[in-house]
Write a protein that holds these residues in place. Structure first.
Motif, PDB file in Angstrom:
ATOM      1  N   UNK A  70     -38.023 -56.765 -90.498  1.00  0.00           N
ATOM      2  CA  UNK A  70     -37.216 -57.701 -91.274  1.00  0.00           C
ATOM      3  C   UNK A  70     -35.830 -57.874 -90.669  1.00  0.00           C
ATOM      4  N   UNK A  71     -35.387 -56.876 -89.903  1.00  0.00           N
ATOM      5  CA  UNK A  71     -34.091 -57.005 -89.222  1.00  0.00           C
ATOM      6  C   UNK A  71     -34.122 -58.164 -88.232  1.00  0.00           C
ATOM      7  N   UNK A  72     -35.309 -58.449 -87.700  1.00  0.00           N
ATOM      8  CA  UNK A  72     -35.473 -59.596 -86.797  1.00  0.00           C
ATOM      9  C   UNK A  72     -36.019 -60.808 -87.510  1.00  0.00           C
ATOM     10  N   UNK A  73     -35.983 -60.787 -88.872  1.00  0.00           N
ATOM     11  CA  UNK A  73     -36.461 -61.887 -89.710  1.00  0.00           C
ATOM     12  C   UNK A  73     -37.911 -62.233 -89.378  1.00  0.00           C
ATOM     13  N   UNK A  74     -38.742 -61.207 -89.233  1.00  0.00           N
ATOM     14  CA  UNK A  74     -40.134 -61.409 -88.872  1.00  0.00           C
ATOM     15  C   UNK A  74     -41.053 -61.069 -90.044  1.00  0.00           C
ATOM     16  N   UNK A  75     -42.133 -61.815 -90.172  1.00  0.00           N
ATOM     17  CA  UNK A  75     -43.118 -61.596 -91.225  1.00  0.00           C
ATOM     18  C   UNK A  75     -44.350 -60.910 -90.632  1.00  0.00           C
ATOM     19  N   UNK A  93     -30.969 -60.411 -82.402  1.00  0.00           N
ATOM     20  CA  UNK A  93     -31.080 -60.341 -80.938  1.00  0.00           C
ATOM     21  C   UNK A  93     -29.730 -59.989 -80.340  1.00  0.00           C
ATOM     22  N   UNK A  94     -29.746 -59.781 -79.029  1.00  0.00           N
ATOM     23  CA  UNK A  94     -28.505 -59.512 -78.316  1.00  0.00           C
ATOM     24  C   UNK A  94     -27.965 -58.110 -78.535  1.00  0.00           C
ATOM     25  N   UNK A  95     -26.944 -57.768 -77.769  1.00  0.00           N
ATOM     26  CA  UNK A  95     -26.297 -56.463 -77.860  1.00  0.00           C
ATOM     27  C   UNK A  95     -24.988 -56.623 -78.626  1.00  0.00           C
ATOM     28  N   UNK A  96     -25.052 -56.428 -79.935  1.00  0.00           N
ATOM     29  CA  UNK A  96     -23.875 -56.576 -80.781  1.00  0.00           C
ATOM     30  C   UNK A  96     -23.578 -55.289 -81.529  1.00  0.00           C
ATOM     31  N   UNK A  97     -22.334 -55.096 -81.898  1.00  0.00           N
ATOM     32  CA  UNK A  97     -21.984 -53.943 -82.732  1.00  0.00           C
ATOM     33  C   UNK A  97     -22.572 -54.116 -84.128  1.00  0.00           C
ATOM     34  N   UNK A  98     -22.922 -53.003 -84.735  1.00  0.00           N
ATOM     35  CA  UNK A  98     -23.474 -53.046 -86.091  1.00  0.00           C
ATOM     36  C   UNK A  98     -22.480 -53.687 -87.060  1.00  0.00           C
ATOM     37  N   UNK A  99     -21.204 -53.403 -86.849  1.00  0.00           N
ATOM     38  CA  UNK A  99     -20.175 -53.964 -87.743  1.00  0.00           C
ATOM     39  C   UNK A  99     -20.116 -55.485 -87.632  1.00  0.00           C
ATOM     40  N   UNK A 100     -20.341 -56.007 -86.399  1.00  0.00           N
ATOM     41  CA  UNK A 100     -20.330 -57.458 -86.200  1.00  0.00           C
ATOM     42  C   UNK A 100     -21.525 -58.099 -86.893  1.00  0.00           C
ATOM     43  N   UNK A 101     -22.714 -57.500 -86.724  1.00  0.00           N
ATOM     44  CA  UNK A 101     -23.913 -58.026 -87.387  1.00  0.00           C
ATOM     45  C   UNK A 101     -23.725 -58.041 -88.902  1.00  0.00           C
ATOM     46  N   UNK A 131     -15.437 -65.091 -88.284  1.00  0.00           N
ATOM     47  CA  UNK A 131     -14.476 -64.967 -87.190  1.00  0.00           C
ATOM     48  C   UNK A 131     -15.129 -64.656 -85.852  1.00  0.00           C
ATOM     49  N   UNK A 132     -16.311 -65.250 -85.616  1.00  0.00           N
ATOM     50  CA  UNK A 132     -17.020 -65.030 -84.354  1.00  0.00           C
ATOM     51  C   UNK A 132     -17.456 -66.372 -83.795  1.00  0.00           C
ATOM     52  N   UNK A 133     -17.980 -66.361 -82.571  1.00  0.00           N
ATOM     53  CA  UNK A 133     -18.482 -67.593 -81.976  1.00  0.00           C
ATOM     54  C   UNK A 133     -19.829 -67.965 -82.585  1.00  0.00           C
ATOM     55  N   UNK A 134     -20.234 -69.209 -82.370  1.00  0.00           N
ATOM     56  CA  UNK A 134     -21.526 -69.663 -82.893  1.00  0.00           C
ATOM     57  C   UNK A 134     -22.662 -68.860 -82.259  1.00  0.00           C
ATOM     58  N   UNK A 135     -22.535 -68.573 -80.970  1.00  0.00           N
ATOM     59  CA  UNK A 135     -23.567 -67.796 -80.283  1.00  0.00           C
ATOM     60  C   UNK A 135     -23.706 -66.398 -80.863  1.00  0.00           C
ATOM     61  N   UNK A 136     -22.570 -65.763 -81.142  1.00  0.00           N
ATOM     62  CA  UNK A 136     -22.605 -64.416 -81.735  1.00  0.00           C
ATOM     63  C   UNK A 136     -23.218 -64.454 -83.122  1.00  0.00           C
ATOM     64  N   UNK A 137     -22.868 -65.468 -83.905  1.00  0.00           N
ATOM     65  CA  UNK A 137     -23.439 -65.602 -85.243  1.00  0.00           C
ATOM     66  C   UNK A 137     -24.952 -65.765 -85.171  1.00  0.00           C
ATOM     67  N   UNK A 138     -25.404 -66.571 -84.213  1.00  0.00           N
ATOM     68  CA  UNK A 138     -26.844 -66.787 -84.057  1.00  0.00           C
ATOM     69  C   UNK A 138     -27.565 -65.491 -83.699  1.00  0.00           C
ATOM     70  N   UNK A 139     -27.002 -64.730 -82.777  1.00  0.00           N
ATOM     71  CA  UNK A 139     -27.619 -63.466 -82.377  1.00  0.00           C
ATOM     72  C   UNK A 139     -27.656 -62.476 -83.538  1.00  0.00           C
ATOM     73  N   UNK A 140     -26.578 -62.439 -84.295  1.00  0.00           N
ATOM     74  CA  UNK A 140     -26.513 -61.502 -85.423  1.00  0.00           C
ATOM     75  C   UNK A 140     -27.560 -61.835 -86.477  1.00  0.00           C
ATOM     76  N   UNK A 141     -27.742 -63.118 -86.753  1.00  0.00           N
ATOM     77  CA  UNK A 141     -28.697 -63.528 -87.781  1.00  0.00           C
ATOM     78  C   UNK A 141     -30.144 -63.431 -87.306  1.00  0.00           C
ATOM     79  N   UNK A 142     -30.341 -63.551 -85.993  1.00  0.00           N
ATOM     80  CA  UNK A 142     -31.701 -63.481 -85.444  1.00  0.00           C
ATOM     81  C   UNK A 142     -32.095 -62.079 -85.000  1.00  0.00           C
TER      82      UNK A 142
END
Length: 332
Positions: free
Chosen positions: A94-99, A33-41, A20-31
């Motif tokens: 790992x929160x930023x999907x980094x190795x 990045x961005x300033x998002x609420x923990x609940x949204x991520x 129930x979010x925009x594509x941009x918000x989904x991308x930020x949550x998965x990557x």
């Protein structure tokens, strides 16, 4: 003949719709990045997991100009300090999907220079520098974000995450005082080492006139612990507590006290520092000691590096150790 229908890959649009979010918000949550609420991520990540969404790492790297990899340079071949730091850093990164790519320099400046060239050529997004010593080291010269963990940089301009040795020693000294011990000796490692000096300072500030002799500086070894007990037996034989600068030293102290007919902790309470289970738990009796909280130190360093990579300006930080009480001070 029936043709099996090929399943279409899950797209980020599907994840966004379910969350129930925009594509941009989904991308930020998965990557990460961005300033998002923990609940949204969390909602986006749960949707991605439910749908079996797998991001395209190559596309993500190309679109962002990043490789989502981080280098870790260490001098700690044995891994006593670098592995816990690595585990903590991976938790944060790992929160930023980094190795993380671990490189052991073996205290060789030529090898370190080679690894640095290799990591920069690979396009890593940043580097964590660590080692087996809390003594400061010269900074590395690279044009990407760098954080120093456990082993600080000599430059105040760098971000260093270090251990508060003095606070840890004060904790163990307060414990000894709480036991009613009044004739205390300090036995630690080389005086040239930053950690040895700071641990003595932290303990001395709490013990005050309970100290019966000047601190005994020596080696980080069981052998030195045994030798120090012999020194104390000649000069101040009535000590009722020995605060040691490492678990190795403390294990040697316990062994020699037992050989001399002294009971630990009934006659002499003994404390260590590091909470290295190979030493602390194998000691007879198991050691009251100080947990360095190296994984937490690694997590703090990892978060600081992520902040630097994303353009932030994190400050240097200090991690406070914690006290672990065992039979060497309180009995069975």
């Amino acid at each position: 003949m029936t043709l099996e229908r090929t399943r279409q890959p899950v797209r980020i649009t599907d994840v966004a719709a379910l969350a129930g979010v925009s594509i941009g918000t989904a991308s930020k949550a998965l990557n990460g990045t961005g300033q998002l609420r923990d609940s949204t991520r969390l909602r986006v990540k749960e949707a991605a997991e439910k749908l079996g969404f797998v991001g395209d790492a190559r596309a993500r790297a190309l679109s962002s100009g990043r490789t989502y990899t981080v280098g870790m340079i260490t001098t700690d071949s044995f891994g006593r300090f670098s592995i816990p730091v690595l585990l903590g850093a991976e938790d944060a990164l790992s929160a930023g999907q980094m190795a993380v790519l671990l490189c052991d320099t073996r205290d060789d400046h030529v090898r370190e220079a080679h690894y640095l060239r290799s990591l920069v050529a690979r396009g890593v997004d940043g580097i964590i520098v660590t080692g087996r010593s809390a003594d400061a080291r010269p900074p590395i010269d690279v044009s990407i974000p760098v954080v120093y963990a456990f082993t600080p940089s000599t430059s105040d301009a760098d971000v260093s995450v270090t251990l508060d040795d003095a606070a840890g020693a004060a904790l163990v000294a307060q414990h000894v005082v709480s036991l009613g011990r009044s004739r205390v000796a300090l036995v630690t490692g080389p005086e040239r080492h930053r950690s040895a000096v700071r641990r003595v300072a932290g303990a001395s500030g709490v013990l005050g006139d309970r100290l019966v002799a000047p601190p005994l500086y020596g080696e980080w070894s069981e052998r030195w612990g045994r030798q120090a007990v012999d020194v104390l037996a000649r000069t101040t034989p009535d000590v009722d507590a020995i605060v040691c600068g490492s678990d190795q030293v403390a294990r040697g102290v316990c062994d020699r006290l037992r050989e001399l007919g002294k009971r630990v902790p009934e006659d002499v309470a003994v404390t260590g520092f590091d909470d290295w289970d190979v030493m602390a738990l194998a000691s007879r009796p198991p050691l009251t000691t100080v947990d360095l909280r190296l994984e937490e130190l690694g997590r703090v360093a990892g978060r600081a590096l992520l902040d630097l990579i994303e353009g932030g300006a994190p400050a240097s930080a200090t991690v406070t150790p914690s006290l672990v009480i065992r039979e060497s001070t309180v009995g069975a």
